[in-house]
Design an enzyme around this catalytic site. Structure first.
Site, PDB file in Angstrom:
ATOM      1  N   LYS A  48       3.368  65.041  43.847  1.00 47.34           N
ATOM      2  CA  LYS A  48       4.460  64.825  44.797  1.00 47.34           C
ATOM      3  C   LYS A  48       5.816  64.640  44.111  1.00 47.34           C
ATOM      4  O   LYS A  48       6.794  65.249  44.504  1.00 47.34           O
ATOM      5  CB  LYS A  48       4.215  63.569  45.650  1.00 47.34           C
ATOM      6  CG  LYS A  48       3.083  63.667  46.630  1.00 47.34           C
ATOM      7  CD  LYS A  48       3.096  62.482  47.588  1.00 47.34           C
ATOM      8  CE  LYS A  48       3.037  61.111  46.910  1.00 47.34           C
ATOM      9  NZ  LYS A  48       1.789  60.844  46.173  1.00 47.34           N
TER      10      LYS A  48
ATOM     11  N   ARG B  64       3.470  55.551  54.322  1.00 49.29           N
ATOM     12  CA  ARG B  64       2.108  55.524  53.787  1.00 49.29           C
ATOM     13  C   ARG B  64       1.159  54.751  54.685  1.00 49.29           C
ATOM     14  O   ARG B  64      -0.040  54.707  54.398  1.00 49.29           O
ATOM     15  CB  ARG B  64       2.114  54.844  52.422  1.00 49.29           C
ATOM     16  CG  ARG B  64       2.206  55.790  51.234  1.00 49.29           C
ATOM     17  CD  ARG B  64       2.367  54.904  50.006  1.00 49.29           C
ATOM     18  NE  ARG B  64       1.779  55.449  48.831  1.00 49.29           N
ATOM     19  CZ  ARG B  64       2.493  55.869  47.762  1.00 49.29           C
ATOM     20  NH1 ARG B  64       3.810  55.841  47.792  1.00 49.29           N
ATOM     21  NH2 ARG B  64       1.886  56.307  46.695  1.00 49.29           N
TER      22      ARG B  64
ATOM     23  N   ARG C 135      -1.221  60.957  32.678  1.00 44.15           N
ATOM     24  CA  ARG C 135       0.111  60.399  32.876  1.00 44.15           C
ATOM     25  C   ARG C 135       0.164  58.959  32.365  1.00 44.15           C
ATOM     26  O   ARG C 135       1.167  58.532  31.800  1.00 44.15           O
ATOM     27  CB  ARG C 135       0.474  60.447  34.362  1.00 44.15           C
ATOM     28  CG  ARG C 135       1.890  60.038  34.634  1.00 44.15           C
ATOM     29  CD  ARG C 135       2.303  60.388  36.043  1.00 44.15           C
ATOM     30  NE  ARG C 135       1.665  59.537  37.010  1.00 44.15           N
ATOM     31  CZ  ARG C 135       1.807  59.677  38.334  1.00 44.15           C
ATOM     32  NH1 ARG C 135       2.520  60.683  38.823  1.00 44.15           N
ATOM     33  NH2 ARG C 135       1.228  58.860  39.162  1.00 44.15           N
TER      34      ARG C 135
ATOM     35  N   ARG D 124       2.139  53.951  32.047  1.00 49.38           N
ATOM     36  CA  ARG D 124       2.302  53.303  33.353  1.00 49.38           C
ATOM     37  C   ARG D 124       1.213  52.263  33.577  1.00 49.38           C
ATOM     38  O   ARG D 124       0.034  52.566  33.614  1.00 49.38           O
ATOM     39  CB  ARG D 124       2.255  54.357  34.470  1.00 49.38           C
ATOM     40  CG  ARG D 124       3.605  54.997  34.705  1.00 49.38           C
ATOM     41  CD  ARG D 124       3.555  56.063  35.766  1.00 49.38           C
ATOM     42  NE  ARG D 124       3.020  55.586  37.039  1.00 49.38           N
ATOM     43  CZ  ARG D 124       3.348  56.137  38.200  1.00 49.38           C
ATOM     44  NH1 ARG D 124       4.214  57.130  38.257  1.00 49.38           N
ATOM     45  NH2 ARG D 124       2.810  55.706  39.311  1.00 49.38           N
TER      46      ARG D 124
ATOM     47  N   ARG E 208      -6.170  52.966  43.951  1.00 47.36           N
ATOM     48  CA  ARG E 208      -5.052  53.666  44.599  1.00 47.36           C
ATOM     49  C   ARG E 208      -5.560  54.820  45.456  1.00 47.36           C
ATOM     50  O   ARG E 208      -5.061  55.059  46.553  1.00 47.36           O
ATOM     51  CB  ARG E 208      -4.063  54.188  43.555  1.00 47.36           C
ATOM     52  CG  ARG E 208      -3.289  53.082  42.860  1.00 47.36           C
ATOM     53  CD  ARG E 208      -2.444  53.624  41.746  1.00 47.36           C
ATOM     54  NE  ARG E 208      -1.275  54.326  42.252  1.00 47.36           N
ATOM     55  CZ  ARG E 208      -0.654  55.305  41.606  1.00 47.36           C
ATOM     56  NH1 ARG E 208      -1.098  55.730  40.441  1.00 47.36           N
ATOM     57  NH2 ARG E 208       0.393  55.874  42.126  1.00 47.36           N
TER      58      ARG E 208
HETATM   59  P1  AMP Z   1       3.983  56.232  43.860  1.00 50.06           P
HETATM   60  O1  AMP Z   1       4.721  56.475  42.609  1.00 50.06           O
HETATM   61  O2  AMP Z   1       4.600  56.872  45.054  1.00 50.06           O
HETATM   62  O3  AMP Z   1       2.526  56.564  43.762  1.00 50.06           O
HETATM   63  O4  AMP Z   1       4.063  54.657  44.142  1.00 50.06           O
HETATM   64  C1  AMP Z   1       3.614  53.721  43.189  1.00 50.06           C
HETATM   65  C2  AMP Z   1       3.222  52.411  43.870  1.00 50.06           C
HETATM   66  O5  AMP Z   1       4.351  51.861  44.570  1.00 50.06           O
HETATM   67  C3  AMP Z   1       2.145  52.534  44.941  1.00 50.06           C
HETATM   68  O6  AMP Z   1       0.854  52.533  44.380  1.00 50.06           O
HETATM   69  C4  AMP Z   1       2.424  51.304  45.785  1.00 50.06           C
HETATM   70  O7  AMP Z   1       1.966  50.119  45.165  1.00 50.06           O
HETATM   71  C5  AMP Z   1       3.939  51.255  45.778  1.00 50.06           C
HETATM   72  N1  AMP Z   1       4.470  52.054  46.916  1.00 50.06           N
HETATM   73  C6  AMP Z   1       5.193  53.202  46.849  1.00 50.06           C
HETATM   74  N2  AMP Z   1       5.504  53.661  48.074  1.00 50.06           N
HETATM   75  C7  AMP Z   1       4.964  52.775  48.951  1.00 50.06           C
HETATM   76  C8  AMP Z   1       4.920  52.689  50.363  1.00 50.06           C
HETATM   77  N3  AMP Z   1       5.482  53.632  51.149  1.00 50.06           N
HETATM   78  N4  AMP Z   1       4.272  51.628  50.913  1.00 50.06           N
HETATM   79  C9  AMP Z   1       3.718  50.672  50.156  1.00 50.06           C
HETATM   80  N5  AMP Z   1       3.692  50.701  48.819  1.00 50.06           N
HETATM   81  C10 AMP Z   1       4.308  51.739  48.211  1.00 50.06           C
END
Ligand code: AMP
Length: 193
Positions: A14, A89, A128, A134, A145
């Protein structure tokens, strides 16, 4: 102008596609994950709170995330359009986003669903984690996740399908190929840069 959402499992690509699409359409790519990571790095209060959830592979509470997006979408650069990467989400976030768009007198043009099989996604996430160090990408956290995605986010595809907004694109392959696929799928719906 164009208002897009990008939905997909963690590791589906994404973030990479969001940047490319935003460039093509001349709109900001707004990634809640990036905003949280920026805050974690800078040790803000929001960052400290977000980290406690991210480190476990859980979602940051809706109230916090919704406020953050509401604030971001009112900024000047997001008025002509935007691409939201990783938001909404949860079902609650969908309701909140609907409210924000209604308040602004706008609507979504399309929801791009980026698919990728689980083995590939886990492989990408582990790579990654090694490359970028990370903390939220250890194997246990990755598994959690993916679970949380299946439980809370995958059902949103049905919500947006019922509104006839979903464009499904295979996320497997070279970055440029996937971008081209997304652009072609959007073009078919009359959405072009
Ligand atoms: P991502 O890089 O988009 O996978 O986001 C990394 C982490 O940030 C996720 O695993 C969540 O802990 C948090 N996060 C990102 N976007 C959201 C969202 N829309 N709602 C809740 N937690 C989020």
């Amino acid at each position: 102008m164009t208002r897009l959402l990008l939905i997909g499992a963690p590791g589906a690509g994404k973030g990479t596609q969001a940047v490319k699409l935003a460039e093509t359409f001349g709109i900001p790519a707004i990634s809640t994950g990036d905003i949280f990571r920026y805050n974690v790095k800078n040790e803000t209060e929001l960052g400290k709170l977000a980290k406690s959830y991210m480190d476990r592979g859980e979602y940051v509470p809706d109230s916090v995330t919704n406020d953050l997006v509401r604030d971001r979408l009112t900024q000047a650069d997001a008025q002509p359009g935007f691409l939201l990467d990783g938001y909404p989400r949860t079902a609650d976030q969908v309701v909140e986003l609907d409210g924000m768009l209604t308040d602004a007198g706008t609507a979504l043009d399309a929801v791009v669903l980026l698919t990728a099989d689980t083995d590939e996604v886990v492989r990408r996430l582990l790579n990654r984690a090694i490359e970028q160090g990370r903390a939220d990408d250890t194997e246990d956290v990755i598994r959690r996740r993916l679970e949380v995605y299946e439980e809370q986010t995958a059902p949103l595809v049905n919500t947006y399908s019922a509104r006839n907004l979903v464009v499904t694109v295979d996320g497997l392959g070279a970055v440029n190929e996937v971008t081209a696929r997304i652009l072609a799928a959007l073009e078919q719906r009359g959405i072009s840069a």
